[in-house]
Design an enzyme around this catalytic site. Structure first.
Site, PDB file in Angstrom:
ATOM      1  N   HIS A   1      -7.674  -5.377  -0.864  1.00 44.10           N
ATOM      2  CA  HIS A   1      -6.495  -4.676  -0.333  1.00 44.10           C
ATOM      3  C   HIS A   1      -5.851  -5.533   0.752  1.00 44.10           C
ATOM      4  O   HIS A   1      -5.730  -5.129   1.920  1.00 44.10           O
ATOM      5  CB  HIS A   1      -6.905  -3.306   0.200  1.00 44.10           C
ATOM      6  CG  HIS A   1      -5.750  -2.350   0.320  1.00 44.10           C
ATOM      7  ND1 HIS A   1      -4.982  -1.961  -0.751  1.00 44.10           N
ATOM      8  CD2 HIS A   1      -5.219  -1.712   1.400  1.00 44.10           C
ATOM      9  CE1 HIS A   1      -4.044  -1.128  -0.347  1.00 44.10           C
ATOM     10  NE2 HIS A   1      -4.163  -0.968   0.951  1.00 44.10           N
TER      11      HIS A   1
ATOM     12  N   SER B   1       0.846  -1.195   0.000  1.00 43.21           N
ATOM     13  CA  SER B   1       0.000   0.000   0.000  1.00 43.21           C
ATOM     14  C   SER B   1       0.886   1.251   0.000  1.00 43.21           C
ATOM     15  O   SER B   1       1.698   1.427  -0.906  1.00 43.21           O
ATOM     16  CB  SER B   1      -0.952  -0.034   1.193  1.00 43.21           C
ATOM     17  OG  SER B   1      -1.975   0.915   1.041  1.00 43.21           O
TER      18      SER B   1
ATOM     19  N   ASP C   1      -9.388  -4.760  -5.418  1.00 41.76           N
ATOM     20  CA  ASP C   1      -8.888  -3.730  -4.514  1.00 41.76           C
ATOM     21  C   ASP C   1      -9.542  -2.390  -4.855  1.00 41.76           C
ATOM     22  O   ASP C   1      -9.403  -1.884  -5.978  1.00 41.76           O
ATOM     23  CB  ASP C   1      -7.366  -3.626  -4.669  1.00 41.76           C
ATOM     24  CG  ASP C   1      -6.701  -2.840  -3.544  1.00 41.76           C
ATOM     25  OD1 ASP C   1      -7.373  -1.992  -2.948  1.00 41.76           O
ATOM     26  OD2 ASP C   1      -5.513  -3.086  -3.288  1.00 41.76           O
TER      27      ASP C   1
END
Length: 432
Positions: free
Chosen positions: A411, A299, A382
């Site tokens: 995610h 991320s 995601d």
């Protein structure tokens, strides 16, 4: 009387534990959607229609006569069609359309059973490895960052290292580290983990995900043969309490928007430079093997891993999962941009000054400058770091690269993908 109070307290504690044990969260939903694209890899050619089979299961069995509300359109964009389907036998198929240019289509579904609402989604790609970035590349991009790094070198690193036996293990020593960065009196913190074998090792930088939150000491990388350094980015000691962190987080707010209209004062400038400082520190350690420097994260950490790989020529390999901050201008071109979605309709940020600043900080422009081997991974479902944005960055890399796509994941990532990443990093560094 004291005995009775202790007895009552014991009863309350036992009862609480008993209730908690009897109310463990369910690992699955009572009612589940199963969304199955008619291509096993979830990828389609341009102008080819994508067909998705919808099943609603209860106890693993299709639920007859179920009404499903659906919507579909392009990745993270407003839907171009909505409607309802009656699943007479618990299953049905829906054509979610196609694309004429590379990108992703997204199907969202919802049903209500016994008063409870259940939701799910699926995204499919259309020539995803041909997606081109929308962000512009400033002519002075390299000069800007070379000057910033050179200026930052004048700030003494002044590392302060404190052994943390409470986090150490029989095989790994853990230290809390403070480094000076960006301005005198401004710091970044991190946990250093070193194998207790008095040998030389590759070093590994592990930048954090998004948010203002406590970082934890990680020993797993050291157990695999790396000297690892896991950092925060806000200059806040991880030894503060969770309540302190919560108060600081509330005070800072959306840090990614601070000074976004000024590339020289933007919040992420000190963050990116701090990543280079982390490499300065790691490569100064006497246990460093002198050649292998790797970065890995997911991320925001995935973004910072790629950025570090581009900024610092000492880095020899990068492993990044669903990187944030990719192709932020995508929303201004009628397609998904990356986290934090700053130019989406949610925010009114698309001024010329902010757009100009973001060009110097967008992961895509760093991806173009990566010249080392890379391992990457993402999922199609995601919504935080949409696949349209991630693939735009991956496709911009002109270096040896591989990507593991688990289309069903959002995610998050599967343990199997983590294992592949670690195995790849170890092989790259020559760790047996």
């Amino acid at each position: 009387m004291k005995y009775i109070k202790l007895l009552l307290l014991s009863f309350v504690l036992f009862n609480s534990l008993f209730i908690n044990a009897q109310n463990s969260p369910a690992p699955i939903k009572l009612v589940q959607f199963v969304l199955t694209p008619n291509h096993s890899n979830w990828n389609y050619d341009l102008k080819e229609n994508a067909i998705v089979k919808i099943a609603v299961l209860k106890y693993g069995i299709p639920v007859n006569n179920t009404k499903v509300i659906y919507e579909f359109g392009n990745d993270e964009m407003l839907p171009d069609k909505t409607g309802t389907l009656l699943l007479k036998t618990g299953t049905a198929e829906i054509n979610i359309g196609t694309l004429k240019t590379p990108g992703f289509r997204q199907l969202k579904v919802k049903t209500i059973i016994d008063g409870h609402t259940y939701r799910d989604q699926v995204k499919v790609g259309f020539s995803p490895f041909e997606i081109q970035a929308t962000v512009e590349n400033p002519k002075d991009f390299d000069a800007f960052w070379e000057q910033a790094i050179e200026t930052n070198k004048s700030i003494p690193l002044e590392p302060v290292t404190t052994h943390k036996p409470e986090f150490s293990t029989p095989a790994v020593d853990v230290y809390l580290v403070r480094l000076q960065n960006y301005k005198k009196g401004k710091f970044i913190y991190g946990y250093l983990s070193k194998p207790k074998d008095n040998k030389k090792h590759p070093v590994l930088f592990n930048p954090p995900g998004a948010g203002v939150k406590k970082i934890n000491a990680i020993t797993s990388f050291a157990e695999e043969g790396f000297i690892s350094f896991t950092t925060e980015i806000h200059g806040i000691s991880p030894e503060l309490s969770k309540q302190d962190y919560k108060s600081i987080s509330n005070a800072i707010g959306d840090y990614w928007s601070i000074n976004l209209d000024d590339k020289d004062q933007y919040y992420y400038k000190s963050v990116y430079l701090g990543c280079v400082r982390a490499i300065d520190f790691l490569t100064s350690l006497p246990e460093f093997d002198g050649k292998n420097v790797v970065v890995t994260g997911g991320s925001q950490g995935g973004a910072l891993s790629m950025i570090t790989a581009a900024l610092d020529k000492r880095v020899t390999a990068v492993s990044a999962f669903y990187p944030a901050l990719c192709d932020n201008s995508g929303y201004l071109n009628q397609r998904a941009g990356g986290w934090p979605h700053m130019f989406s309709s949610k925010y009114q940020f698309a001024t010329p000054e902010k757009l100009n600043t973001m060009q110097y900080y967008d992961v895509v422009n760093f991806a173009k400058r990566i010249r080392i081997p890379g391992f990457y991974s993402t999922g199609y479902n995601d919504n935080t770091c949409p696949p349209t944005s991630v693939l735009s960055a991956f496709n911009s890399i002109n270096a040896k690269k591989e990507i593991v796509i688990t289309p069903i994941s959002g995610h998050w990532r599967f343990p199997e993908t983590n294992e592949k990443s670690i195995k790849w990093l170890k092989q790259t560094c020559g760790i047996d």
